[in-house]
Design an enzyme around this catalytic site. Structure first.
Site, PDB file in Angstrom:
ATOM      1  N   TYR A 384      22.362   3.173  35.787  1.00  0.00           N
ATOM      2  CA  TYR A 384      22.829   1.913  35.207  1.00  0.00           C
ATOM      3  C   TYR A 384      22.658   2.046  33.698  1.00  0.00           C
ATOM      4  CZ  TYR A 384      23.760  -3.022  34.621  1.00  0.00           C
ATOM      5  OH  TYR A 384      24.333  -4.219  34.259  1.00  0.00           O
ATOM      6  N   TYR A 483      19.777  -6.955  44.198  1.00  0.00           N
ATOM      7  CA  TYR A 483      19.412  -7.272  42.812  1.00  0.00           C
ATOM      8  C   TYR A 483      17.952  -7.691  42.700  1.00  0.00           C
ATOM      9  CZ  TYR A 483      24.377  -7.421  41.365  1.00  0.00           C
ATOM     10  OH  TYR A 483      25.690  -7.115  41.073  1.00  0.00           O
TER      11      TYR A 483
END
Ligand SMILES: C[S@@+](CC[C@H](N)C(=O)[O-])C[C@H]1O[C@@H](n2cnc3c(N)ncnc32)[C@H](O)[C@@H]1O
Length: 518
Positions: A384, A483
């Site tokens: 990421y 998440y």
């Protein structure tokens, strides 16, 4: 310089000129002129003025400011979606009920929808406003200013001579323009935006990244830069490069040519978790003492994170179970190590090696990501990436964003419970720069997991977030991760109650916790 003198220098030939992107404030309206798409440009002026220059341009003149065109098209789309059915110019489905979001996103449409009824008829028709001789000769309609062109680049400049047509910004788009905007097609602009995005994707290093949208004509935001390394924002304190050390007792060919081979030799594993199952009896008492009182775990059994070529049961490079089923920090070897480039303990640092596809989801979750190849459990996908910013800056960005807006913030707080300086905790913002992983959506029953990977064991503030498959994933299945990143032991627990601005989860999993975050 007077406006007329300035205008006399203009030499624009149709089809050759381009609007200068860094001088365009925004796009305010669209229409069709002789069947071709035109957009109303609001120019940036040096000093603030309530009536900046505005001018109509064909879409092919706007290839330098497609980002602004896209922002405009998105707000137009949103306004169209919010229109009551009787005002809707096309045969779209009826709008979602109760979405008052248009107020939060400044949009020319939102503004006009509020005060359009006060519009006087004199400002209705843009094309009926008389033009000066010079602007007419350019074929460009301009208000409140003049147009200049140099090297085929068009600039707008404020000017107030009596013959310059006026159009008050507060009245734009006029109800007449608004009607035209709603009913005029924008297909060419949408296609140009998509082509530009695909062009940028083709430049991203590594295997191809594809873009697929079978549901509408939208494209992910052009206000995004693909990067393969973190970009550090203002105020982020970085570790001294000298603090990074490599393993010195290892070598590229200790016996099997796989770089590091012995966990007790490899200094990079100094802070890696101890593999308690492999502790010898005579080590247990000391280990418990170290755990209780602190101290070095060097000498205790550790594990390298990845399988090597000599296993027949697992694909080389995939995560071993010790790491796969935990939240343990992965310490990879680095450039200062003696183990060489082919070390078994180097993987994530080489980046994405899979062909992926960004696709529009059909169910309101925006864009998603999938892999074009089959993935096996424990296989690395990508990191990421984004802008590394301070926690304070992340809070500022969060506060200034609408609650309904997608979030791309990822906190680097792995060591937050330890004795660290909380003001140095950073956040990765993948909204404006990052990689394709910015499109990975959340699922309460995900097929990927995020892991923390460090190349400098002494740096507890900056490390990589790496996404790995946590089960076999066939090509084409959407990639998702949780998440909330909870530890195994926390189990499924109860559904958290949303606070103000909680976002409903649309993952569709049987065990869905109902809220994305609360
Ligand atoms: C990191 S982005 C993921 C990519 C995003 N879908 C896009 O189009 O750019 C996170 C945002 O995606 C949306 N999202 C992701 N997973 C979701 C889910 N399970 N349910 C609803 N929205 C989701 C939310 O808007 C969230 O803030």
């Amino acid at each position: 310089m007077s406006s007329t003198a300035w205008v006399s220098r203009v030499e624009v030939r149709a089809g050759e000129s381009r609007v200068r992107a860094d001088k365009v404030h925004s796009i305010l309206a669209n229409r069709l002129k002789h069947g071709d798409e035109q957009y109303l440009v609001r120019w940036i002026t040096k000093s603030s003025t309530p009536n900046p220059p505005l001018s109509w341009h064909y879409i092919w003149e706007l290839s330098r400011c497609l980002e602004q065109v896209q922002v405009y098209l998105d707000s137009r789309e949103e306004a169209l979606g919010n229109l009551p059915p009787q005002e809707h110019p096309s045969k779209r489905k009826s709008p979602d009920s109760g979405d008052a979001d248009s107020e939060r996103h400044p949009s020319p449409f939102g503004r006009r929808l509020n005060d359009g009824s006060r519009e006087s008829s004199s400002s209705r028709s843009s094309s009926l406003v008389p033009l000066t001789g010079a602007t007419r000769s350019l074929g460009i309609e301009i208000y409140n200013g003049v147009i200049k062109s140099e090297y085929n680049i068009i600039y707008g400049k404020a000017a107030s001579a009596p013959d310059i047509p006026k159009l008050e910004l507060s009245r734009v788009p006029t109800p007449w323009m608004l009607q035209e905007s709603w009913s005029s097609k924008v297909d060419v602009a949408a296609r140009m935006i998509r082509t530009e995005y695909v062009r940028r994707l083709a430049k991203v290093p590594g295997p191809p990244i594809h873009l697929v949208n079978i549901y509408d004509s939208t494209t992910p935001s052009l206000r995004f830069k693909y990067i393969t390394e973190y970009v550090y924002g203002e105020g982020v304190v970085r570790a001294d490069p000298g603090s990074q050390v490599g393993c010195q007792k290892c070598s590229p060919s200790m016996s099997r040519n796989i770089g590091c081979e012995y966990t007790q030799k490899c200094d990079c594993l100094e802070f890696a978790d101890v593999d308690e199952k492999r502790l010898r009896e005579d080590q247990r008492a000391l280990y418990e003492k170290v755990m209780a009182e602190g101290g070095s775990t060097v000498g205790f059994p550790k594990k390298f994170p990845y399988y090597t070529q000599d296993t027949t049961t697992h694909k080389p490079g995939t995560l071993v179970g010790f790491y796969l089923h935990s939240r343990r920090m992965i310490y990879e070897c680095n450039d200062k190590c003696k183990c060489g480039n082919y070390c078994r303990n180097k993987n994530v640092q080489f980046g994405r090696r899979k062909e992926v596809e960004i696709f529009k989801t059909p169910d309101g979750r925006g864009w998603g990501l999938r892999c074009k190849e089959d993935l096996v459990e424990g296989e690395f996908i990508d990191t990421y990436r984004g802008e590394v910013i301070t926690d304070a800056e992340a809070t500022r960005r969060e506060r200034s964003a609408s609650k309904a807006k997608a979030s791309y913030l990822y906190e680097l707080d792995k060591f937050a419970d330890d004795n660290i300086d909380p003001s140095r905790i950073c956040v990765v913002d993948g909204e404006f720069m990052g990689g394709p992983t910015k499109f990975i959506n959340h699922s309460c029953e995900p097929n990927c997991r995020q892991y923390t990977v460090s190349y400098n064991k002494f740096d507890i503030y900056i490390y990589d977030i790496a996404l790995f498959a946590c089960r076999d994933i066939p090509a084409g299945e959407e990639l998702t991760f949780d998440y909330m990143d909870r530890e195994e032991e926390e189990g499924d627990s109860k559904t958290p109650e949303p606070g103000e601005g909680g976002v409903p989860c649309l993952c569709g999993a049987k065990k869905c916790r109902k809220w994305l975050w609360t």
